[in-house]
Enzyme design. Structure first.
Site, PDB file in Angstrom:
ATOM      1  N   ASP A 149      -9.461   2.458  14.212  1.00 21.34           N
ATOM      2  CA  ASP A 149      -8.712   3.619  14.713  1.00 21.34           C
ATOM      3  C   ASP A 149      -9.540   4.896  14.597  1.00 21.34           C
ATOM      4  OD1 ASP A 149      -8.620   3.692  11.931  1.00 21.34           O
ATOM      5  OD2 ASP A 149      -6.476   4.113  11.800  1.00 21.34           O
TER       6      ASP A 149
ATOM      7  N   TRP B 158      -9.000  -2.217   1.466  1.00 20.97           N
ATOM      8  CA  TRP B 158      -9.077  -1.260   2.582  1.00 20.97           C
ATOM      9  C   TRP B 158      -9.580   0.102   2.154  1.00 20.97           C
ATOM     10  CZ3 TRP B 158      -6.042   3.226   3.518  1.00 20.97           C
ATOM     11  CH2 TRP B 158      -5.006   3.460   2.600  1.00 20.97           C
TER      12      TRP B 158
ATOM     13  N   ASP C  87       0.832  -1.205   0.000  1.00 20.75           N
ATOM     14  CA  ASP C  87       0.000   0.000   0.000  1.00 20.75           C
ATOM     15  C   ASP C  87       0.867   1.256   0.000  1.00 20.75           C
ATOM     16  OD1 ASP C  87       0.889  -0.740   2.587  1.00 20.75           O
ATOM     17  OD2 ASP C  87      -0.502   0.688   3.496  1.00 20.75           O
ATOM     18  N   GLU C  88       0.250   2.349  -0.421  1.00 18.85           N
ATOM     19  CA  GLU C  88       0.781   3.702  -0.237  1.00 18.85           C
ATOM     20  C   GLU C  88       2.274   3.801  -0.553  1.00 18.85           C
ATOM     21  OE1 GLU C  88      -2.246   5.346   3.160  1.00 18.85           O
ATOM     22  OE2 GLU C  88      -0.566   4.181   3.906  1.00 18.85           O
TER      23      GLU C  88
ATOM     24  N   TRP D 104      -4.610   0.423  13.540  1.00 17.08           N
ATOM     25  CA  TRP D 104      -3.390   1.205  13.323  1.00 17.08           C
ATOM     26  C   TRP D 104      -3.155   2.042  14.575  1.00 17.08           C
ATOM     27  CZ3 TRP D 104      -0.972  -0.526   9.211  1.00 17.08           C
ATOM     28  CH2 TRP D 104      -1.715  -1.108   8.189  1.00 17.08           C
ATOM     29  N   THR D 105      -1.912   2.042  15.062  1.00 21.56           N
ATOM     30  CA  THR D 105      -1.710   2.495  16.441  1.00 21.56           C
ATOM     31  C   THR D 105      -0.974   3.838  16.584  1.00 21.56           C
ATOM     32  OG1 THR D 105       0.292   1.156  16.588  1.00 21.56           O
ATOM     33  CG2 THR D 105      -1.755   0.126  17.323  1.00 21.56           C
ATOM     34  N   GLU D 106      -1.062   4.695  15.573  1.00 20.69           N
ATOM     35  CA  GLU D 106      -0.399   5.999  15.713  1.00 20.69           C
ATOM     36  C   GLU D 106      -0.764   6.662  17.037  1.00 20.69           C
ATOM     37  OE1 GLU D 106      -1.913   4.974  12.951  1.00 20.69           O
ATOM     38  OE2 GLU D 106      -0.871   5.682  11.142  1.00 20.69           O
TER      39      GLU D 106
HETATM   40  C1  ACM Z   1      -3.601   1.015   4.986  1.00 23.00           C
HETATM   41  O1  ACM Z   1      -4.445   1.392   5.811  1.00 23.00           O
HETATM   42  N1  ACM Z   1      -2.663   1.847   4.551  1.00 23.00           N
HETATM   43  C2  ACM Z   1      -3.618  -0.340   4.474  1.00 23.00           C
END
Ligand code: ACM
Length: 553
Positions: A431, A404, A337-338, A479-481
């Protein structure tokens, strides 16, 4: 006339089977068939759990049940092997002819005995989870509870999951979580009859798995100098070094722990983007061997990415070889991704490679990268999963897509006869805020209530029956930022993950939010006993909503 009345009654009765459970029953996820019956099975003081075969996995399921009953009641049941249940006992039977699939089970509770039958030990494990949820909630207590009538309401359950893949993800790069917490997370996955833990082990903010051949991945890549604090827009950082990684022994320990609970651990090794923690130690794998790339403490998407050089492919093959030795999972997740294409656009090497390989743009160059990794993973008898960006530039032959950015990626994959796992942000990203942001600790943004998560339907009508079979499951992503401590993870994950567990298990026609909510009220008492800091838990009052969030106590 009489016959039609009987028929009507039969229809009404069978409709009730798939409708709300009455107050005596509060199983989550909701079983596909539950026939409620009068009477109870009272646990005797000297309970025996009998297993029908000499089978190590089966025995393990019985051990887990004995352990939990022993802890909560103060009287550990004994375990026996034999073809008949003990008097007033619990009986686990393997029956290969059982038609409920590898994960399905039948649970019969009569006043005289409890019988769980399945074709595989995994089904017995899920039968055991249902049995525990039929007992008083105190069965989840970590210490013996006095004054409880240990009894199980009579019933017959036939149950099997809707989807084969029922996952929960955890990002341990943005923030690192201990082995103990990871095990607790796995316990909670298993409690909800989910079967996959997607472990996001590498990202720009930290590399978290020991790789013997590349020690700098952890010596340099697992540490950062500072971390963003507060809202992203404030652009503020602390000045505290932060780090952590799992040794290979710890990884093996977690994988074995999960296996005992029928949870498959799918590791994710990010490439070619989200790789600053690789480049920090091994800059030659990126745009420029002299470039100083930090392990970043900022959130977001970054232009420093891996380059499709032979050296990089060698690196990834070496890393994946160690990863596949550690993780027996069929699936290996490679991210995908990204990945910004800026550096590839500016690179003579990349442009030359594109010309040589006949690739029309940088998306096709990313596909070239992913195809090579797919070929390697497939050659080892495994299957590759990637985020939905791997569709851009052409899908690799054996890829499973994790959708996603909405559902379209998953549907596109299914239309191309590829398997897809649905994790669309609007329904599966745990999140996001779950209530008015003014009352909540900081999150990345957006809103996802438990009710909305529960409403998710992974298979839209637009797919044909054959295409729909390619939607193999659903997963909650974490996702835990902003989740800097375990209590905060629990707060964000539960109870939304409980809703997603039911999405993954229970047929669409049997789901009903009001009924789920009633069962959830009971289930929250179980989570209290398991010391889970879910959203709305009584222990939340020890949890400050101000930034920075300090430890709970
Ligand atoms: C993602 O949330 N970048 C997979």
């Amino acid at each position: 006339m009489r016959l039609s009345l009987l028929l009507l009654l039969a229809v009404l009765f069978s409709a009730q089977l798939s409708c709300a459970q009455s107050a005596r029953y509060a199983i989550i996820p909701k079983p596909t068939h539950l026939r409620e019956q009068s009477g109870t099975f009272a646990l005797p003081a000297n309970l025996t759990i009998t297993v029908s075969e000499t089978d190590a996995q089966m025995r393990q399921v019985a051990e887990l049940l004995a352990e939990q009953l022993g802890t909560a009641t103060g009287r550990r049941p004994s375990i026996a092997t034999g073809k008949r249940p003990a008097k007033q006992g619990i009986f686990f039977a393997l029956n290969k002819k059982n038609k409920l699939g590898a994960e399905g089970y039948e649970l019969r509770v009569t006043p005289k005995q409890v019988t769980i039958t399945a074709s595989e030990p995994q089904g017995l494990f899920y039968g055991m989870q249902s049995l525990l949820q039929l007992m008083p909630v105190e069965v989840f207590s970590p210490t013996p509870v006095a004054g409880v009538t240990w009894a199980v309401p009579c019933c017959t359950i036939e149950d099997q999951p809707r989807f084969a893949y029922r996952g929960m993800h955890l990002d341990v790069s943005r923030h690192f979580f201990s082995v103990d917490f990871v095990k607790k997370y796995i316990d909670l996955i298993a409690l909800h009859k989910q079967n996959t833990f997607h472990w996001h082990l590498t990202d720009d903010q930290g590399w978290r798995i020991e790789i013997k051949k590349y020690p700098l991945l952890t010596q340099i890549g697992s540490k950062r100098d500072h971390t963003m604090v507060g809202r992203y827009a404030d652009n503020k950082f602390d000045n505290k070094p932060y780090g952590g990684f799992y040794t290979q022994d710890e990884i093996r320990d977690v994988v074995a722990y999960a296996q005992k609970r029928f949870v498959t651990v799918v590791p994710e090794i990010e490439m070619p983007g989200h790789a600053m923690s690789v480049l920090a130690g091994y800059p030659a794998l990126g745009s420029n061997p002299d470039k100083i790339v930090p392990v970043t403490g900022k959130w977001g998407v970054f232009e420093d990415v891996l380059f499709p050089r032979e050296q990089t492919f060698q690196f990834e093959e070496d890393v994946l070889t160690e990863v596949m030795d550690l993780f027996p999972s069929k699936y290996i997740h490679i991210g995908g991704d990204e990945c910004p294409k800026v550096q590839w656009k500016e690179s003579r090497f990349c442009q030359e490679l594109m010309r040589k390989e006949g690739l029309k743009d940088e998306h096709e160059l990313q596909s070239y990268f992913i195809r090579r990794i797919d070929k390697f993973i497939t050659s080892k008898g495994r299957r590759m999963i990637g985020w939905d960006e791997i569709l851009e530039g052409g899908l690799s032959p054996n890829a499973t897509v994790m959708s996603w950015r909405g559902t379209e990626g998953g549907l596109a994959a299914a239309r191309q006869n590829h398997d897809a796992i649905m994790t669309p942000g609007d329904f599966c990203y745990l999140d996001k805020y779950q209530a008015d942001p003014k009352t909540q600790p900081i999150t990345i943004g957006g809103l996802l209530t438990t009710e909305k998560a529960y409403s998710y339907e992974p298979v839209p009508d637009s797919l044909t029956t054959a295409q729909a079979k390619h939607i193999i499951g659903v997963q909650g992503n974490v996702w835990t930022e902003y989740m800097i401590i375990p209590e905060y993870v629990e707060y964000m994950v539960f109870p939304r993950a409980v809703a997603l567990a039911e999405v993954g298990w229970t047929p669409k026609k049997d789901k009903e939010y009001a009924d789920f909510n009633r069962r959830l009220d009971v289930h929250k008492k179980r989570l209290d006993l398991l010391n889970v800091n879910y959203f709305g838990a009584p222990i939340n009052d020890k949890f400050t909503y101000q930034w920075p969030v300090e430890t709970k106590k």
